[in-house]
Design an enzyme around this catalytic site. Structure first.
Site, PDB file in Angstrom:
ATOM      1  CG  ASP A  70      -1.820  -1.030   1.328  1.00  0.00           C
ATOM      2  OD1 ASP A  70      -1.850  -1.795   0.359  1.00  0.00           O
ATOM      3  OD2 ASP A  70      -2.719  -0.817   1.983  1.00  0.00           O
ATOM      4  CG  HIS A 216       2.214   0.016   4.525  1.00  0.00           C
ATOM      5  ND1 HIS A 216       2.201  -1.006   5.391  1.00  0.00           N
ATOM      6  CD2 HIS A 216       0.883   0.698   4.143  1.00  0.00           C
ATOM      7  CE1 HIS A 216       1.009  -0.870   5.802  1.00  0.00           C
ATOM      8  NE2 HIS A 216       0.113   0.377   5.101  1.00  0.00           N
TER       9      HIS A 216
HETATM   10 ZN   LIG Z   1      -2.580   3.249   3.072  1.00  0.00          ZN
END
Ligand SMILES: [Zn+2]
Length: 269
Positions: A70, A216
């Site tokens: 992400d 991430h």
């Molecule tokens: Zn996010």
């Protein structure tokens, strides 16, 4: 503006795909839901119905997980991650932020050229659950559009920032945009920066068939954790597929979205 009803949408799909859709309804926490109406948009939308509203993981006998990243694209960390994934020949799914796509289009083009899937992670990374309908859909639509304009394909799935989305919003996204909400089942909490070895071991320990692994690609330690994570997960006899593949959609994007046959994908009832 022309509205297409579900009969219109399904007319070109065929019985095989309908059978596949019924077969896919076993995804964990996925709620059976049909697209009632999809507005005719300025850019192409997904034209295939699915039965997913919100998914955390997929129940499957196939020994595969989806590795998802992400918050990118990030100008330095994402290219390094792409190098690592290429070295291991692992395909991942990137839930990108629309305004970052606008800033770093070449990174998105590289992602797609190298076989990765792109998902929608909103335009500004807001807490969606606090937004009204118009603002909510605007976050989604702007991001679909910039990705379409950048790589000529559209995300098949969306992940809400912070996992913050209401059930009503997920249903609206499914009903009005034909996009399922993808959460996750393995969270290494990498954003707390526990260190690369901890991130890797949490990913490896949590992985099982059908897992959706959250990470991430804006954190250096996360990217550095990926070789050990890939090796550990591979060592458990698990492979890597993209989110659409895990869900049984043949590929993401505006064309060629097809449900795989039962022979290709063995779901538990
Ligand atoms: Zn996010």
């Amino acid at each position: 503006m022309t509205n297409f009803n579900r009969r219109t949408l399904l007319s070109g799909i065929g019985a095989l795909c309908l059978g596949g859709a019924a077969n896919l309804s076993t995804a964990t926490r996925a709620t059976a839901q049909t697209a009632a109406a999809v507005p005719n948009p300025p850019v192409p939308r997904l034209t295939q119905s699915h039965d997913f509203v919100s998914v955390n993981e997929v129940q499957t006998n196939r020994r595969a997980v989806a590795l998802t990243f992400d918050d990118g694209p990030h100008p330095t960390h994402t290219p390094i991650l792409l190098d690592i994934l290429a070295r291991y020949n692992v395909k991942a799914t990137f839930y990108v932020i629309g305004r970052s796509v606008q800033r770093y289009p070449e990174i998105l083009r590289r992602m797609v050229a190298e076989g990765h899937e792109v998902g929608n992670h909103t335009w500004t990374h807001p807490t969606l659950s606090r937004l009204g309908n118009h603002s909510f859909l605007r976050e989604i639509d702007r991001t679909q559009e910039i990705i379409w304009r950048t790589v000529g394909a559209q995300p098949a799935t969306m992940r809400p920032p912070y996992g913050a989305i209401t059930g009503r919003q997920s249903h609206m996204l499914s009903d009005q945009r034909n996009i399922p909400t993808i959460m996750w089942s393995v969270d290494p909490q990498d954003w707390r920066r526990p260190g690369s070895s901890v991130v890797a071991s949490r990913m490896v320990r949590g992985a099982r068939p059908g897992s959706v692994i959250l990470a991430h690609d804006i954190h250096g330690p996360t990217v550095r954790a990926i070789p050990a994570a890939i090796e550990g997960i591979t060592g458990q006899g698990l492979g890597f597929v993209t989110m659409s593949q895990l869900l049984g959609l043949r590929r993401w994007g505006p064309r060629g979205l097809r449900y795989v046959s039962r022979a290709d994908f063995d779901y538990q009832g």
